[in-house]
Design a protein around this motif. Sequence first.
Motif, PDB file in Angstrom:
ATOM      1  N   GLU A  80       4.226  16.764   5.426  1.00  0.00           N
ATOM      2  CA  GLU A  80       3.618  15.446   5.595  1.00  0.00           C
ATOM      3  C   GLU A  80       2.574  15.251   4.501  1.00  0.00           C
ATOM      4  O   GLU A  80       2.161  16.207   3.849  1.00  0.00           O
ATOM      5  CB  GLU A  80       2.919  15.316   6.958  1.00  0.00           C
ATOM      6  CG  GLU A  80       3.805  15.506   8.168  1.00  0.00           C
ATOM      7  CD  GLU A  80       4.787  14.362   8.423  1.00  0.00           C
ATOM      8  OE1 GLU A  80       4.784  13.375   7.661  1.00  0.00           O
ATOM      9  OE2 GLU A  80       5.558  14.469   9.389  1.00  0.00           O
ATOM     10  N   ASP A  87       4.072   5.087  -3.213  1.00  0.00           N
ATOM     11  CA  ASP A  87       5.262   5.080  -2.372  1.00  0.00           C
ATOM     12  C   ASP A  87       5.000   6.016  -1.193  1.00  0.00           C
ATOM     13  O   ASP A  87       5.541   7.110  -1.110  1.00  0.00           O
ATOM     14  CB  ASP A  87       6.480   5.539  -3.191  1.00  0.00           C
ATOM     15  CG  ASP A  87       7.763   5.434  -2.395  1.00  0.00           C
ATOM     16  OD1 ASP A  87       7.811   4.640  -1.430  1.00  0.00           O
ATOM     17  OD2 ASP A  87       8.724   6.155  -2.729  1.00  0.00           O
ATOM     18  N   LEU A  88       4.140   5.569  -0.318  1.00  0.00           N
ATOM     19  CA  LEU A  88       3.673   6.381   0.792  1.00  0.00           C
ATOM     20  C   LEU A  88       3.687   5.506   2.039  1.00  0.00           C
ATOM     21  O   LEU A  88       3.044   4.456   2.062  1.00  0.00           O
ATOM     22  CB  LEU A  88       2.255   6.863   0.470  1.00  0.00           C
ATOM     23  CG  LEU A  88       1.656   7.997   1.243  1.00  0.00           C
ATOM     24  CD1 LEU A  88       2.519   9.248   1.182  1.00  0.00           C
ATOM     25  CD2 LEU A  88       0.269   8.310   0.683  1.00  0.00           C
ATOM     26  N   ASP A  89       4.435   5.921   3.039  1.00  0.00           N
ATOM     27  CA  ASP A  89       4.577   5.110   4.247  1.00  0.00           C
ATOM     28  C   ASP A  89       3.775   5.638   5.427  1.00  0.00           C
ATOM     29  O   ASP A  89       3.402   4.870   6.310  1.00  0.00           O
ATOM     30  CB  ASP A  89       6.049   5.037   4.666  1.00  0.00           C
ATOM     31  CG  ASP A  89       6.910   4.344   3.631  1.00  0.00           C
ATOM     32  OD1 ASP A  89       6.420   3.387   3.010  1.00  0.00           O
ATOM     33  OD2 ASP A  89       8.057   4.776   3.432  1.00  0.00           O
ATOM     34  N   TYR A  90       3.538   6.949   5.453  1.00  0.00           N
ATOM     35  CA  TYR A  90       2.992   7.588   6.652  1.00  0.00           C
ATOM     36  C   TYR A  90       2.025   8.683   6.235  1.00  0.00           C
ATOM     37  O   TYR A  90       2.311   9.440   5.306  1.00  0.00           O
ATOM     38  CB  TYR A  90       4.158   8.183   7.460  1.00  0.00           C
ATOM     39  CG  TYR A  90       3.779   8.967   8.673  1.00  0.00           C
ATOM     40  CD1 TYR A  90       3.395   8.328   9.842  1.00  0.00           C
ATOM     41  CD2 TYR A  90       3.834  10.362   8.665  1.00  0.00           C
ATOM     42  CE1 TYR A  90       3.073   9.050  10.979  1.00  0.00           C
ATOM     43  CE2 TYR A  90       3.512  11.095   9.796  1.00  0.00           C
ATOM     44  CZ  TYR A  90       3.136  10.436  10.954  1.00  0.00           C
ATOM     45  OH  TYR A  90       2.808  11.159  12.079  1.00  0.00           O
ATOM     46  N   LYS A 105       7.321   0.220  10.079  1.00  0.00           N
ATOM     47  CA  LYS A 105       8.543   1.034  10.156  1.00  0.00           C
ATOM     48  C   LYS A 105       9.751   0.130  10.066  1.00  0.00           C
ATOM     49  O   LYS A 105       9.791  -0.944  10.647  1.00  0.00           O
ATOM     50  CB  LYS A 105       8.580   1.832  11.463  1.00  0.00           C
ATOM     51  CG  LYS A 105       7.547   2.924  11.539  1.00  0.00           C
ATOM     52  CD  LYS A 105       7.797   3.849  12.689  1.00  0.00           C
ATOM     53  CE  LYS A 105       7.225   3.285  13.974  1.00  0.00           C
ATOM     54  NZ  LYS A 105       7.304   4.231  15.075  1.00  0.00           N
ATOM     55  N   SER A 106      10.772   0.593   9.325  1.00  0.00           N
ATOM     56  CA  SER A 106      11.998  -0.212   9.166  1.00  0.00           C
ATOM     57  C   SER A 106      12.894  -0.007  10.349  1.00  0.00           C
ATOM     58  O   SER A 106      13.029   1.021  10.884  1.00  0.00           O
ATOM     59  CB  SER A 106      12.768   0.187   7.921  1.00  0.00           C
ATOM     60  OG  SER A 106      11.936   0.417   6.845  1.00  0.00           O
ATOM     61  N   TYR A 147       0.832   4.637  10.039  1.00  0.00           N
ATOM     62  CA  TYR A 147       1.863   4.087   9.170  1.00  0.00           C
ATOM     63  C   TYR A 147       1.192   3.117   8.224  1.00  0.00           C
ATOM     64  O   TYR A 147       0.438   2.236   8.658  1.00  0.00           O
ATOM     65  CB  TYR A 147       2.969   3.404   9.972  1.00  0.00           C
ATOM     66  CG  TYR A 147       3.867   4.392  10.652  1.00  0.00           C
ATOM     67  CD1 TYR A 147       4.957   4.937   9.987  1.00  0.00           C
ATOM     68  CD2 TYR A 147       3.598   4.822  11.943  1.00  0.00           C
ATOM     69  CE1 TYR A 147       5.772   5.879  10.595  1.00  0.00           C
ATOM     70  CE2 TYR A 147       4.406   5.759  12.569  1.00  0.00           C
ATOM     71  CZ  TYR A 147       5.485   6.290  11.883  1.00  0.00           C
ATOM     72  OH  TYR A 147       6.282   7.220  12.482  1.00  0.00           O
ATOM     73  N   LEU A 148       1.427   3.275   6.931  1.00  0.00           N
ATOM     74  CA  LEU A 148       0.835   2.389   5.929  1.00  0.00           C
ATOM     75  C   LEU A 148       1.676   1.129   5.751  1.00  0.00           C
ATOM     76  O   LEU A 148       1.181   0.126   5.245  1.00  0.00           O
ATOM     77  CB  LEU A 148       0.693   3.119   4.595  1.00  0.00           C
ATOM     78  CG  LEU A 148      -0.173   4.379   4.631  1.00  0.00           C
ATOM     79  CD1 LEU A 148      -0.221   5.021   3.264  1.00  0.00           C
ATOM     80  CD2 LEU A 148      -1.569   4.071   5.128  1.00  0.00           C
ATOM     81  N   ARG A 149       2.930   1.216   6.141  1.00  0.00           N
ATOM     82  CA  ARG A 149       3.834   0.072   6.084  1.00  0.00           C
ATOM     83  C   ARG A 149       4.577   0.018   7.399  1.00  0.00           C
ATOM     84  O   ARG A 149       4.765   1.036   8.042  1.00  0.00           O
ATOM     85  CB  ARG A 149       4.852   0.223   4.943  1.00  0.00           C
ATOM     86  CG  ARG A 149       4.207   0.145   3.577  1.00  0.00           C
ATOM     87  CD  ARG A 149       5.201   0.523   2.468  1.00  0.00           C
ATOM     88  NE  ARG A 149       4.590   0.493   1.171  1.00  0.00           N
ATOM     89  CZ  ARG A 149       3.775   1.430   0.696  1.00  0.00           C
ATOM     90  NH1 ARG A 149       3.481   2.468   1.409  1.00  0.00           N
ATOM     91  NH2 ARG A 149       3.268   1.325  -0.505  1.00  0.00           N
ATOM     92  N   LYS A 158      -1.431   1.647  -0.081  1.00  0.00           N
ATOM     93  CA  LYS A 158      -0.561   0.569   0.391  1.00  0.00           C
ATOM     94  C   LYS A 158       0.007  -0.253  -0.761  1.00  0.00           C
ATOM     95  O   LYS A 158       1.132  -0.746  -0.671  1.00  0.00           O
ATOM     96  CB  LYS A 158      -1.337  -0.350   1.342  1.00  0.00           C
ATOM     97  CG  LYS A 158      -1.573   0.260   2.701  1.00  0.00           C
ATOM     98  CD  LYS A 158      -2.386  -0.689   3.577  1.00  0.00           C
ATOM     99  CE  LYS A 158      -2.617  -0.115   4.957  1.00  0.00           C
ATOM    100  NZ  LYS A 158      -3.403  -1.034   5.814  1.00  0.00           N
ATOM    101  N   THR A 159      -0.760  -0.404  -1.825  1.00  0.00           N
ATOM    102  CA  THR A 159      -0.304  -1.268  -2.930  1.00  0.00           C
ATOM    103  C   THR A 159       0.179  -0.511  -4.162  1.00  0.00           C
ATOM    104  O   THR A 159       0.884  -1.085  -4.977  1.00  0.00           O
ATOM    105  CB  THR A 159      -1.425  -2.241  -3.352  1.00  0.00           C
ATOM    106  OG1 THR A 159      -2.566  -1.491  -3.726  1.00  0.00           O
ATOM    107  CG2 THR A 159      -1.788  -3.193  -2.226  1.00  0.00           C
TER     108      THR A 159
END
Length: 174
Positions: free
Chosen positions: A93, A126-129, A173-174, A169-171, A122-123
Amino acid sequence: MSKIITETPRLIIREFNLDDIQAVYDFNADERVNRYTGDAGVIQSLADAERIIRDIWLNEYLQFGYARWAVVLKDSNEVIGFCGFKNDHHINETDIGYRFSPEYWGKGYATEANLACIEYAKTNMDLDYIVGDVVEENQGSINVLSKLGMKFNKRFEERGFRIMRYDMYLRAKS
C-alpha cells in the motif's frame, strides 16, 4: 536545488537532498520522535541520515516519483521534519506519514503539510488510495489522521505494537 512539491502559507514541501543530512539527523535524534515508529535507533549518526536520504528517499523519488518529503519553515528555511507518501512494499500500500522535531509538535504542521500532500496527490499523482498506520497509544497521530479525513479501518499487531490502520480514497472508487 530540490524539487518543490507544494507550499502552504507557512511551509515549503520539497524533495530531500544531501544538504539535509544534519536536519534529518536532528529531527530523528530525540527518542520521542521514533517512539511509536519502529525506527528507534535507525538514525544514530550523520552517516545514518545520509544513508536514509541517499539509499531510500532519493531512490524512491526515481523509482516511484515520490517518497517522504522535507517540510521546511518558510520563515527560517529550516527543515523541521518530513511528510508525504511511502510506497510500502511490506503492506503493498501507499502510506502517508510524518515526523517532526518535538519543538514543532502541537502547532498544526503535520496536518497542514499532509493536507497539502493529499491535495497534491489528487491532482498530480496516479494514486487512488492511501493508508496511515498509527500505534494505538499515539493519540497525537490519531488526531492528525482524523483531521486529514482518514477513517479507521482495522486494528492489528505488528513488531510488538498494536496498530490502528486508517485509510482514504483520493478518488471515487470505480
